[in-house]
Scaffold this motif. Structure first.
Motif, short mmCIF file in Angstrom:
data_model
loop_
_atom_site.label_atom_id
_atom_site.label_comp_id
_atom_site.label_asym_id
_atom_site.label_seq_id
_atom_site.Cartn_x
_atom_site.Cartn_y
_atom_site.Cartn_z
N ASP A 185 -8.51 -2.97 -3.47
CA ASP A 185 -8.04 -4.32 -3.16
C ASP A 185 -9.03 -5.34 -3.74
OD1 ASP A 185 -5.63 -4.64 -1.95
OD2 ASP A 185 -6.44 -5.37 -0.05
N TYR A 186 -10.30 -5.18 -3.39
CA TYR A 186 -11.39 -5.96 -3.98
C TYR A 186 -12.45 -4.96 -4.39
CZ TYR A 186 -9.16 -9.99 -1.88
OH TYR A 186 -8.26 -10.96 -1.54
N ASN A 187 -13.04 -5.13 -5.58
CA ASN A 187 -13.96 -4.09 -6.04
C ASN A 187 -15.25 -4.08 -5.23
OD1 ASN A 187 -15.54 -2.20 -7.19
ND2 ASN A 187 -15.51 -3.08 -9.25
N LYS A 224 -7.02 6.81 -7.59
CA LYS A 224 -6.29 5.54 -7.73
C LYS A 224 -7.05 4.42 -7.05
CE LYS A 224 -1.44 6.69 -8.27
NZ LYS A 224 -0.23 6.97 -7.48
N TRP A 225 -7.60 4.73 -5.88
CA TRP A 225 -8.34 3.72 -5.11
C TRP A 225 -9.57 3.26 -5.89
CZ3 TRP A 225 -12.44 4.88 -0.98
CH2 TRP A 225 -12.81 3.72 -0.29
N TYR A 226 -10.30 4.23 -6.45
CA TYR A 226 -11.52 3.89 -7.19
C TYR A 226 -11.20 2.98 -8.38
CZ TYR A 226 -16.04 4.24 -9.43
OH TYR A 226 -17.25 3.93 -9.98
N LYS A 227 -10.08 3.27 -9.05
CA LYS A 227 -9.69 2.46 -10.20
C LYS A 227 -9.17 1.10 -9.80
CE LYS A 227 -8.22 5.82 -13.61
NZ LYS A 227 -6.98 6.62 -13.60
N ASN A 228 -8.56 1.04 -8.63
CA ASN A 228 -7.85 -0.18 -8.27
C ASN A 228 -7.97 -0.52 -6.78
OD1 ASN A 228 -6.24 -2.39 -8.64
ND2 ASN A 228 -4.31 -1.25 -8.45
N HIS A 239 0.81 -1.23 0.00
CA HIS A 239 0.00 0.00 0.00
C HIS A 239 0.84 1.28 0.00
CE1 HIS A 239 -3.29 -2.76 0.71
NE2 HIS A 239 -2.57 -3.28 1.68
#
Ligand code: C5P
Length: 319
Positions: free
Chosen positions: A187-189, A181-185, A34
């Motif tokens: 940990d699990y959608n 970045k978080w929205y695109k990627n 992270h």
């Protein structure tokens, strides 16, 4: 002496873990998935009062409100519940129970005591059905990690485990808390299932924790630990405890610091054995527990027999 006894005395340390767990911890350190980089100071000796006040000041509970990009441009103001979580339950609760999923709660007979609290917090897919004697059956809030939403095996949309309660989901963003970045990627959608669920059950309060809150919690753990802790988010347990310290006047936590029933049985509802569930490998769980041990009140006998520690709510504290 066992790690548990050392935990009770507030003197546990990571070199008491088995070689396998120590190796796992080292691997997580070098992977640093992270992108954690901690530049703050470290204190080992803060007293209880200062520690509590630091938690209150530095780790303010926060959920996604849809006001920030990219969520604002995706219309999330209309997707998230109208009332923020901190205001959902009016002036909050007077007494709360946090029920960890540890195997050690089996045969505890704690169900009635747990249900006597004004609010009960449970985790992930931990059931009450069939375990009422030991864990009670009231659930006010359930904290769920993003795997519960993303992995079809949990039947998140249809299972009764997640109905008739407030839901609070979380997923670790990058340490720098870049929401795009978080929205695109993630940990699990969790974003797509969250939107679907909100549309299907708009009346059920359902929140996503702001990753800033998650990493503020991590910072507080590291700031009060001399060793380097795992560069991964705190466990759902720690997140839930701190959440309830915001919502309640007093919080009773069960089987986080283990009782004499301490066992490698990971969860009370599964036949899976791994010491990592109680002591941590991915999560900085042992350090979380050392910190909770330092701020608790409550008797040693409650700890031995019930695995119970009592923590003050932030609202009742003067800092
Ligand atoms: O495994 P899961 O994350 O669903 O469990 C909920 C929380 O309960 C954990 O995040 C951890 O804080 C706590 N726990 C524990 N000891 C165990 C199992 C869970 O302290 N054996």
């Amino acid at each position: 002496k066992s790690v548990v006894h050392r935990l009770w005395k507030g003197s546990a340390s990571v070199d008491m873990l088995s070689p396998r767990l120590q190796k796992a911890v080292k691997d997580y350190m070098s992977t640093n998935k992270h992108g954690v980089s901690y530049r703050g100071r470290r204190h080992a000796q803060r007293n209880k009062k200062r520690l509590l006040c630091e938690m209150k000041r530095k780790a303010k509970v926060k959920t996604l409100d849809g006001e920030e990009l990219p969520f604002s441009s995706l219309g999330w103001q209309k997707i998230v519940p109208a009332l923020p979580l901190e205001r959902l339950h009016g002036t909050g609760f007077s007494s709360c129970a946090v029920v960890t999923s540890a195997g050690a709660i089996l045969h505890s007979g704690l169900g009635k005591e747990i249900d006597s609290h004004d609010a009960v917090l449970r985790f992930n897919s931990a059931p009450t059905k069939g375990y009422e004697r030991d864990v009670g059956n009231k659930t006010t809030i359930r904290i769920i990690n993003s795997q519960i939403l993303a992995n079809p095996s949990h039947h998140f949309n249809s299972s009764s485990l997640y109905k008739n309660m407030t839901l609070v989901a979380w997923d670790p963003a990058p340490y720098a808390v870049n929401l795009r970045k978080w929205y695109k990627n993630p940990d699990y959608n969790l974003f797509t299932p969250y939107m679907k669920y909100r549309k299907k059950f708009p009346a059920q309060p359902f929140y996503i924790l702001h990753p800033r809150f998650i990493w503020q919690l991590w910072d507080v753990i590291q700031a009060n630990t001399l060793e380097d802790i795992q560069p991964n988010p705190p466990s759902s347990g720690f997140i839930g405890i701190l959440l309830m310290m915001w919502l309640c006047d007093e919080v009773d936590v069960y089987e986080y610091i283990p009782s004499l029933r301490q066992t490698d049985l990971c969860h009370y509802h599964e036949r899976y054995y791994d010491a990592a569930c109680t002591l941590g490998a991915y999560h900085p769980l042992l350090y979380e527990k050392i910190l909770i041990q330092r701020i608790k009140h409550g008797s040693e006998s409650d700890l031995r027999t019930k695995g119970k520690v009592t923590l003050p709510g932030f609202r009742t504290m003067r800092c």
